[in-house]
Enzyme design. Structure first.
Site, PDB file in Angstrom:
ATOM      1  N   SER A 227       0.856  -1.194   0.000  1.00 24.90           N
ATOM      2  CA  SER A 227       0.000   0.000   0.000  1.00 24.90           C
ATOM      3  C   SER A 227       0.888   1.239   0.000  1.00 24.90           C
ATOM      4  CB  SER A 227      -0.876   0.018   1.246  1.00 24.90           C
ATOM      5  OG  SER A 227      -1.488   1.291   1.371  1.00 24.90           O
TER       6      SER A 227
ATOM      7  N   TYR B 123      -1.833  -0.919  10.203  1.00 29.43           N
ATOM      8  CA  TYR B 123      -1.927  -1.281   8.781  1.00 29.43           C
ATOM      9  C   TYR B 123      -0.742  -0.731   7.992  1.00 29.43           C
ATOM     10  CZ  TYR B 123      -3.743  -1.560   4.013  1.00 29.43           C
ATOM     11  OH  TYR B 123      -3.896  -1.833   2.676  1.00 29.43           O
TER      12      TYR B 123
HETATM   13  P1  NAP Z   1     -10.913  -7.092   0.440  1.00 29.94           P
HETATM   14  O1  NAP Z   1     -11.947  -6.920  -0.607  1.00 29.94           O
HETATM   15  O2  NAP Z   1     -11.284  -6.969   1.877  1.00 29.94           O
HETATM   16  O3  NAP Z   1     -10.170  -8.476   0.177  1.00 29.94           O
HETATM   17  C1  NAP Z   1      -9.227  -8.975   1.066  1.00 29.94           C
HETATM   18  C2  NAP Z   1      -9.019 -10.446   0.763  1.00 29.94           C
HETATM   19  O4  NAP Z   1      -8.038 -10.970   1.692  1.00 29.94           O
HETATM   20  C3  NAP Z   1     -10.295 -11.267   0.969  1.00 29.94           C
HETATM   21  O5  NAP Z   1     -10.356 -12.270  -0.009  1.00 29.94           O
HETATM   22  C4  NAP Z   1     -10.079 -11.863   2.342  1.00 29.94           C
HETATM   23  O6  NAP Z   1     -10.801 -13.053   2.555  1.00 29.94           O
HETATM   24  C5  NAP Z   1      -8.594 -12.146   2.245  1.00 29.94           C
HETATM   25  N1  NAP Z   1      -7.999 -12.479   3.544  1.00 29.94           N
HETATM   26  C6  NAP Z   1      -7.999 -11.754   4.677  1.00 29.94           C
HETATM   27  N2  NAP Z   1      -7.382 -12.441   5.656  1.00 29.94           N
HETATM   28  C7  NAP Z   1      -6.992 -13.619   5.109  1.00 29.94           C
HETATM   29  C8  NAP Z   1      -6.332 -14.755   5.617  1.00 29.94           C
HETATM   30  N3  NAP Z   1      -5.942 -14.854   6.898  1.00 29.94           N
HETATM   31  N4  NAP Z   1      -6.066 -15.777   4.762  1.00 29.94           N
HETATM   32  C9  NAP Z   1      -6.453 -15.712   3.481  1.00 29.94           C
HETATM   33  N5  NAP Z   1      -7.123 -14.691   2.959  1.00 29.94           N
HETATM   34  C10 NAP Z   1      -7.394 -13.653   3.772  1.00 29.94           C
HETATM   35  O7  NAP Z   1      -9.750  -6.002   0.255  1.00 29.94           O
HETATM   36  P2  NAP Z   1      -8.872  -5.540  -1.013  1.00 29.94           P
HETATM   37  O8  NAP Z   1      -8.928  -4.079  -1.024  1.00 29.94           O
HETATM   38  O9  NAP Z   1      -9.228  -6.328  -2.226  1.00 29.94           O
HETATM   39  O10 NAP Z   1      -7.418  -5.951  -0.483  1.00 29.94           O
HETATM   40  C11 NAP Z   1      -6.507  -6.729  -1.244  1.00 29.94           C
HETATM   41  C12 NAP Z   1      -5.096  -6.225  -0.926  1.00 29.94           C
HETATM   42  O11 NAP Z   1      -4.953  -4.877  -1.408  1.00 29.94           O
HETATM   43  C13 NAP Z   1      -4.755  -6.177   0.569  1.00 29.94           C
HETATM   44  O12 NAP Z   1      -3.444  -6.636   0.784  1.00 29.94           O
HETATM   45  C14 NAP Z   1      -4.840  -4.690   0.902  1.00 29.94           C
HETATM   46  O13 NAP Z   1      -4.048  -4.323   1.997  1.00 29.94           O
HETATM   47  C15 NAP Z   1      -4.341  -4.095  -0.404  1.00 29.94           C
HETATM   48  N6  NAP Z   1      -4.704  -2.673  -0.605  1.00 29.94           N
HETATM   49  C16 NAP Z   1      -5.992  -2.297  -0.773  1.00 29.94           C
HETATM   50  C17 NAP Z   1      -6.294  -0.948  -0.953  1.00 29.94           C
HETATM   51  C18 NAP Z   1      -7.699  -0.470  -1.135  1.00 29.94           C
HETATM   52  O14 NAP Z   1      -7.901   0.774  -1.214  1.00 29.94           O
HETATM   53  N7  NAP Z   1      -8.693  -1.340  -1.243  1.00 29.94           N
HETATM   54  C19 NAP Z   1      -5.259   0.006  -0.982  1.00 29.94           C
HETATM   55  C20 NAP Z   1      -3.944  -0.407  -0.821  1.00 29.94           C
HETATM   56  C21 NAP Z   1      -3.677  -1.759  -0.644  1.00 29.94           C
HETATM   57  P3  NAP Z   1     -12.284 -13.057   3.264  1.00 29.94           P
HETATM   58  O15 NAP Z   1     -13.272 -12.723   2.191  1.00 29.94           O
HETATM   59  O16 NAP Z   1     -12.374 -14.440   3.788  1.00 29.94           O
HETATM   60  O17 NAP Z   1     -12.242 -12.015   4.354  1.00 29.94           O
END
Ligand code: NAP
Length: 243
Positions: free
Chosen positions: A138, A160
């Site tokens: 991030s 985070y």
């Molecule tokens: P999201 O929609 O909440 O998806 C997160 C995913 O991670 C879900 O599939 C969740 O599974 C899975 N997860 C969480 N804990 C886990 C575990 N212990 N083992 C396996 N899977 C697990 O969020 P997202 O935004 O797509 O996030 C994806 C990545 O992008 C993350 O690393 C996040 O930090 C990064 N990111 C996101 C943003 C943003 O603005 N969205 C910005 C910067 C970075 P469940 O469905 O079971 O919970």
């Protein structure tokens, strides 16, 4: 080259789902990993409807037995995308408000989970002709953005942001270790994306945010190793993010 194989953690929704879909559309066979069998299988059905060649893999990045069982199911792996992540805070985002339990949970998933998954799959990756590892980080993990004159310097990042800084350093350390091997490892930031992670407050489309991870997954041998990248973020021109 034979058909490549990719594993995406947290592929059941959000950016991970779009990375799986995007890699599939490029002819990569995808293992869509999710901690929940129900949510993962549902996503796999959807991905198949979208034409992706995909298999489900149960994988909780905080559970070593689950990781070992996932490794045992696979014969080969070319691309690992460490996408699974959580963003938890107590009260506001102030670090002073954090409980130990929340801090531990965030680091367990976003940092220790990446080490556990990467090291477990490395023996398979080392057998690939062109192994690629992508760490979904991030921009709030960037010291360059979170300090000084940058607009992000006004933000609090809590556990985070600290976890993503740690993930960045892991990326650098792995890259140094792999520099004389075919393995390339890079970090990327998707930008503020509309997903459940931020209660759908983000403004970027997850498919657009997935793009840089897909590009880094498919780097040829001239591509970078040990970099931190973004793509088309509104507030920056360069694709390189400062550490
Ligand atoms: P999201 O929609 O909440 O998806 C997160 C995913 O991670 C879900 O599939 C969740 O599974 C899975 N997860 C969480 N804990 C886990 C575990 N212990 N083992 C396996 N899977 C697990 O969020 P997202 O935004 O797509 O996030 C994806 C990545 O992008 C993350 O690393 C996040 O930090 C990064 N990111 C996101 C943003 C943003 O603005 N969205 C910005 C910067 C970075 P469940 O469905 O079971 O919970």
């Amino acid at each position: 080259m034979e058909q490549r194989t990719a594993l995406v953690t947290g592929a059941n929704k959000g950016i991970g789902y779009e990375i799986a879909k995007g890699l599939g559309s490029k002819g990569v066979k995808v293992w869509a990993a999710a901690r929940s069998e129900e949510r993962g299988k549902e996503a796999v059905e959807k991905l198949r409807e979208e034409g992706v060649e995909v298999e489900f893999l149960q994988l909780d990045v905080t559970d070593e037995a689950s990781i070992a069982a996932a490794v045992a199911q696979m014969q080969s792996l070319d691309i690992l995308v460490n996408n699974a992540g959580i963003a938890l805070a107590d009260g506001g985002w102030n670090t002073s408000e954090l409980t130990v339990a929340t801090t531990r949970k965030v680091f367990e998933t976003n940092v220790i989970g990446v080490v556990a998954v990467t090291n477990a799959f490395l023996p398979l990756l080392r057998k690939s002709e062109a192994p690629r590892i992508v760490n979904v980080s991030s921009e709030v993990g960037s010291f360059g953005f979170m300090t000084g004159d940058h607009e992000f310097a006004k933000m609090q990042g809590g556990a985070y942001a600290a976890s993503k800084s740690a993930l960045n350093m892991l990326t650098v350390s792995y890259a140094k270790e792999f520099k004389d091997t075919p393995i390339k490892i890079n970090a990327m930031t998707p930008g503020y994306t509309k997903t459940d992670l931020n209660h759908n407050q983000g403004w970027r489309d997850p498919a657009l945010s997935a793009k840089v991870a897909i590009d880094l997954s498919l780097l040829d041998e001239t591509g970078p190793n040990g970099g931190f990248f973004q793509e088309g973020l509104e507030y920056h021109k360069d694709t390189t993010v400062p550490w």
